[in-house]
Design a protein around this motif. Structure first.
Motif, mmCIF file in Angstrom:
data_model
loop_
_atom_site.group_PDB
_atom_site.id
_atom_site.type_symbol
_atom_site.label_atom_id
_atom_site.label_comp_id
_atom_site.label_asym_id
_atom_site.label_seq_id
_atom_site.Cartn_x
_atom_site.Cartn_y
_atom_site.Cartn_z
ATOM 1 N N CYS A 1 0.836 -1.212 0.000
ATOM 2 C CA CYS A 1 0.000 0.000 0.000
ATOM 3 C C CYS A 1 0.869 1.260 0.000
ATOM 4 O O CYS A 1 0.574 2.225 -0.722
ATOM 5 C CB CYS A 1 -0.928 -0.006 1.211
ATOM 6 S SG CYS A 1 -2.220 -1.264 1.123
ATOM 7 N N LEU B 1 2.515 1.569 -3.533
ATOM 8 C CA LEU B 1 1.534 1.940 -4.554
ATOM 9 C C LEU B 1 1.045 3.373 -4.352
ATOM 10 O O LEU B 1 0.814 4.104 -5.329
ATOM 11 C CB LEU B 1 0.357 0.964 -4.513
ATOM 12 C CG LEU B 1 0.660 -0.465 -4.975
ATOM 13 C CD1 LEU B 1 -0.586 -1.331 -4.857
ATOM 14 C CD2 LEU B 1 1.175 -0.481 -6.415
ATOM 15 N N ARG B 2 0.889 3.783 -3.112
ATOM 16 C CA ARG B 2 0.440 5.155 -2.868
ATOM 17 C C ARG B 2 1.519 6.152 -3.303
ATOM 18 O O ARG B 2 1.200 7.210 -3.867
ATOM 19 C CB ARG B 2 0.103 5.334 -1.388
ATOM 20 C CG ARG B 2 -0.424 6.729 -1.038
ATOM 21 C CD ARG B 2 -0.894 6.771 0.401
ATOM 22 N NE ARG B 2 -2.068 5.936 0.584
ATOM 23 C CZ ARG B 2 -3.323 6.332 0.355
ATOM 24 N NH1 ARG B 2 -3.558 7.556 -0.105
ATOM 25 N NH2 ARG B 2 -4.332 5.520 0.563
ATOM 26 N N GLU C 1 1.399 6.537 -7.039
ATOM 27 C CA GLU C 1 0.085 6.868 -7.598
ATOM 28 C C GLU C 1 0.206 7.923 -8.695
ATOM 29 O O GLU C 1 -0.455 7.823 -9.746
ATOM 30 C CB GLU C 1 -0.819 7.375 -6.478
ATOM 31 C CG GLU C 1 -2.242 7.659 -6.908
ATOM 32 C CD GLU C 1 -3.116 8.098 -5.748
ATOM 33 O OE1 GLU C 1 -4.314 8.367 -5.983
ATOM 34 O OE2 GLU C 1 -2.599 8.161 -4.604
#
Length: 361
Positions: free
Chosen positions: A163, A166-167, A170
């Protein structure tokens, strides 16, 4: 409850023999997380050094399939065989290095934990491994709870890492919608490398904890009770009662041989009832008197008895007998400091036994 009480009674650390037997039987501490970490590290190496080059080598074949699918004739079986050969060789060139890297890292994870040891008993069929009761105990026992905790930790850590990566990526993902499609594979590879490297770093903590736990749990399982240590000591050293009996028999045989040697003595020096030393003096055999027997109390009396039966002179000298008993050993010549007093006794005995010269008329 019985297993718990039995485990609680094992309060002693395992002996070297117990550890050695466990290693020979294949009971070794193994961290499963080390193998997982090795796989992730191998994947990171593949993504960093091999995947790009391998894809470039595979792209001509894939491009020929997409651009000119009719360029591969499939009219006969030979055509199909040629097509499979071409595709198979390209696939092998791409996959073999990946498989080799994974295998090397997996073997290294096992070999670095323990030395290789072939134990055939570990691969023999064992009904307890498929027993529902044993499986239930493994799942809900202490080891099962530890494995469950490790699984929760891995799930939480991997989810958090993915997470976070991926954040942080983004923005690049949105930019990919407007970039050249040719650059997408490189961007995906970069993000994948970041994810794998982050997971690898997070897994190091779990591997360190699991290695320590595996060693601790292994040593704990090998603990012994006091009775087990005593039994092992008896097996290694022999039963003390049997050893004492053997020593007693050996002493008895030695005494019998010693008493049997008394008739060969030249004289016996004794402290009336406490000590007796039988000496043999023959110039052709030894330069000094040889101790053929010695004893105290009952043995001393036996030496005197045999000497008297064999008509061997017994000289009573308390100080000399005590000093000789403490200083001499059987089948050894007497020390130099006793030469003079013993020589005087031997000279006295020889002069006493020598025949007197006849008187001249």
């Amino acid at each position: 409850m019985a297993e718990t009480s039995d485990q609680e009674s094992k309060t002693e650390e395992p002996t070297e023999k117990k550890v050695r037997d466990a290693l020979e039987q294949g009971k070794i501490p193994v961290s499963r997380e080390a193998s997982l970490f090795a796989s992730i590290a191998a994947l990171m190496v593949i993504l960093s050094f091999l995947i790009g080059q391998g894809v470039q080598q595979l792209m001509p074949t894939l491009r020929s399939f997409l651009d000119d699918p009719d360029g591969f004739p499939l009219h006969t079986g030979a055509d199909a065989q040629n097509l499979l050969t071409v595709v198979g060789l390209d696939a092998l060139r791409f996959l073999v290095p990946l498989v080799v890297i994974l295998a090397v890292f997996g073997l290294a994870a096992s070999l670095l934990q323990n030395a290789p040891n072939l134990v055939l008993d570990r691969i023999m069929p064992d009904l307890s491994r498929i027993s529902p009761v044993s499986g239930w105990n493994r799942i809900f026992g202490a080891q099962g709870l530890v494995e469950f905790g490790k699984s929760i930790f891995k799930l939480v850590s991997v989810t958090s890492v993915v997470c976070f990566v991926l954040r942080s990526s983004e923005a690049r993902a949105f930019e990919a919608m407007y970039t050249d499609p040719v650059a997408l594979p490189e961007m995906i590879l970069t993000i994948a490398m970041r994810i794998v490297s982050a997971i690898c770093i997070a897994t190091i903590v779990l591997v360190a904890i699991d290695l320590a736990w595996a060693r601790f749990h292994w040593r704990r399982e090998l603990r012994m009770t006091r009775q087990e240590i005593k039994d092992e000591h008896k097996q290694a050293e022999g039963d003390p009662l049997i050893k004492a009996r053997l020593r007693s028999l050996a002493r008895d045989r030695s005494r019998q041989r010693m008493i049997a040697s008394v008739p060969r003595a030249t004289l016996v020096i004794a402290n009336p009832t406490h000590f007796a030393i039988a000496l043999r003096y023959d110039r052709d055999e030894n330069p000094a008197p040889l101790v053929v027997a010695k004893g105290m109390d009952v043995i001393a009396l036996k030496i005197r008895e045999v000497a008297e039966q064999s008509k061997i002179p017994v000289i009573e000298n308390k100080a000399l007998a005590r000093a000789l008993y403490e200083a001499v050993q059987v089948d050894q010549v007497i020390p130099a400091e006793f030469f003079r007093p013993v020589a005087e006794i031997i000279y006295f005995l020889q002069s006493k036994q020598a025949p007197r010269p006849a008187k001249v008329q």
